[in-house]
Design an enzyme around this catalytic site. Sequence first.
Site, mmCIF file in Angstrom:
data_model
loop_
_atom_site.group_PDB
_atom_site.id
_atom_site.type_symbol
_atom_site.label_atom_id
_atom_site.label_comp_id
_atom_site.label_asym_id
_atom_site.label_seq_id
_atom_site.Cartn_x
_atom_site.Cartn_y
_atom_site.Cartn_z
ATOM 1 N N LYS A 1 -11.595 4.673 1.780
ATOM 2 C CA LYS A 1 -10.525 3.919 1.110
ATOM 3 C C LYS A 1 -11.178 2.799 0.304
ATOM 4 C CE LYS A 1 -6.243 1.544 2.308
ATOM 5 N NZ LYS A 1 -5.316 1.242 3.414
ATOM 6 N N GLU B 1 0.837 -1.205 0.000
ATOM 7 C CA GLU B 1 0.000 0.000 0.000
ATOM 8 C C GLU B 1 0.873 1.257 0.000
ATOM 9 O OE1 GLU B 1 -3.977 -0.531 2.363
ATOM 10 O OE2 GLU B 1 -2.329 -1.361 3.551
#
Length: 123
Positions: free
Chosen positions: A99, A21
Amino acid sequence: MDKIILNELMFYGYHGLFPEEKKLGQRFTVDLELYCDLKTAGESDQMEDSIDYGAVYQVAKNVVEGEAKNLIEAVAEEVANKMFQTFKHLEAIKVKVDKPGPPIPGYYQSAAVEIERERHQHG
């Protein structure tokens, strides 16, 4: 109290717990509700009596596209803090950080946090 609402501000950031990420990054969406007295701005029709939406976007962008954090909770908190530091008319704020497609087991459209803060909590 009056409020300014900005929906689905989109940014590309590198927040998350997993190394991939922080390396690859992803899109984040931010919704904001800025609570302030808009009566003076409504009567004067002058920007200095309100909060500039473009400046709000830039503050959020600097946070979300800035330093990588592990948690979107920390992203939301920093957005709130920076807004209070930047805008003197701001009395309270609601910040939602979304997200999309979080890398956790299962099928999710998104994971989000929403916080509410008041100026008196920030000195």
